[in-house]
Scaffold this active site. Sequence first.
Site, PDB file in Angstrom:
ATOM      1  N   HIS A 105       5.970 -21.115   7.903  1.00 19.53           N
ATOM      2  CA  HIS A 105       5.824 -19.849   8.618  1.00 19.53           C
ATOM      3  C   HIS A 105       7.068 -18.976   8.470  1.00 19.53           C
ATOM      4  CE1 HIS A 105       2.938 -22.422  11.063  1.00 19.53           C
ATOM      5  NE2 HIS A 105       2.190 -21.506  10.490  1.00 19.53           N
TER       6      HIS A 105
ATOM      7  N   HIS B  63      -0.072 -22.155   2.926  1.00 19.23           N
ATOM      8  CA  HIS B  63       0.612 -23.400   3.270  1.00 19.23           C
ATOM      9  C   HIS B  63       0.453 -24.393   2.118  1.00 19.23           C
ATOM     10  CE1 HIS B  63       1.988 -22.603   7.240  1.00 19.23           C
ATOM     11  NE2 HIS B  63       0.799 -22.541   7.817  1.00 19.23           N
TER      12      HIS B  63
ATOM     13  N   HIS C 283      -4.012 -17.672   4.828  1.00 20.95           N
ATOM     14  CA  HIS C 283      -2.848 -18.242   5.522  1.00 20.95           C
ATOM     15  C   HIS C 283      -2.765 -19.741   5.258  1.00 20.95           C
ATOM     16  CE1 HIS C 283      -0.030 -18.666   9.051  1.00 20.95           C
ATOM     17  NE2 HIS C 283      -0.531 -19.896   9.011  1.00 20.95           N
ATOM     18  N   GLU C 284      -3.862 -20.460   5.485  1.00 19.29           N
ATOM     19  CA  GLU C 284      -3.841 -21.910   5.287  1.00 19.29           C
ATOM     20  C   GLU C 284      -3.659 -22.263   3.814  1.00 19.29           C
ATOM     21  OE1 GLU C 284      -3.401 -23.727   7.659  1.00 19.29           O
ATOM     22  OE2 GLU C 284      -4.049 -22.470   9.328  1.00 19.29           O
TER      23      GLU C 284
END
EC number: 3.4.24.21
Length: 418
Positions: A202, A196, A192-193
């Site tokens: 998101h 980014h 997830h990070e």
Amino acid sequence: MMNRASLCRIAVLLCILHLSHLIDSTYAQSYLTEKDFLAPLYDDDAITLSDDDFDNARKLSTEMVNSQKKRRVLSHQKYYRGDIRGRAAWTSKLKSGVRRNGVTSVIKRWPNGRIPYVISSQYNERERAVLARAFQEYHSRTCIRFVPRTSFDQDYLYIGKIDGCYSDVGRAGGRQELSLDDGCLQYNTAIHELMHSVGFYHEHERWDRDQYITILWNNIDKDAYDQFGRVDLTESSYYGQAYDYYSVMHYDSLAFSKNGFETLVAKRPEMTAVIGSAIDFSPIDLLKINKLYNCPAPNTIDISQISGNGWQGGGMGPRAPLPQVNLPLPPPPPLPTNPAIAIVGECSDRTNLCWRWLDRCRSYFFEKIMKEFCALSCGYCVPTNAVSKAAPAIPLQPTLSIAEGPEGPMPPLYQRFG
């Protein structure tokens, strides 16, 4: 003749000259070396992943990597800062600043999908293996490449135990921090990070999100309103993909709740339990990454790999079904009935949130409450008398319009973000 003052000055000079000969030349002179000039370019505790780390990553079983709780740590961090920081967070607060689902600027993308990195030496062997596993999945399923930083790389990721779980979005320039602190070193949190850093915000911040989810402003803490902004459709692209309830970039339904009630509710009721529960990339996540970086990969999902059990592609394990496929969620496995406290007669749940609290069914402190509100899910019912479905759930708090907050019209800042 010289006076006494002149003699004293001469004596002092002679003493200084004598002492200077006694001082070692290494102390008398100090020059900047090549090492001194290069030192500021490196982090004191920076290392890179070794071959052993990647070997350990391959040994991590799918069960071990996936046997983790849902990724709520990201949306429940202290101080309501969320997991986007750095220049991306600063830009989103400017009057003219907007958030974007996937960056479109060439400047924000990493050239050729190559992302130089270093990691903190504070990570232990298991934590490095999890990071290596996350890197491997990007390498095997996209054209993104995380490579050890060299002295020629001015823009790079520094991954360390800094302060919670957070990242900037896209290539910010220079030393770019990505924090995976204690409690964040899970596979799904890592990808997830890293997504980014690759260039994505998101999923629930999409401009068209109100067609797919409802924001319950009454349940959100005021300080977290800016975590529910919307992206600017004029400056970004969703790469032709539908809203993705299964995205690893979606927050869960209790994100930044001030009272334990849901803050995000899907327009399709069965999807409320799905959002924020991803333990791996969704098919659409991978498509968007590959489109953003023009990866030599198919731009459509291979339908032959879709079955009733979900996405069957390679990687960490079973994939979630496509958002267009309306599959019912399997009911939670029933807990053993305790005859001593079984409820005789018609038995049902009194709330639709029991599935979240199953671990409290046999808790000393919560047993009485769970028996009252979640008798069916917790297995307190006599099987022959239990009804087949839950009673009408306690209604959620009213939904506010986009321009409203829990106490009337929202401030201009929050209206701008959605």
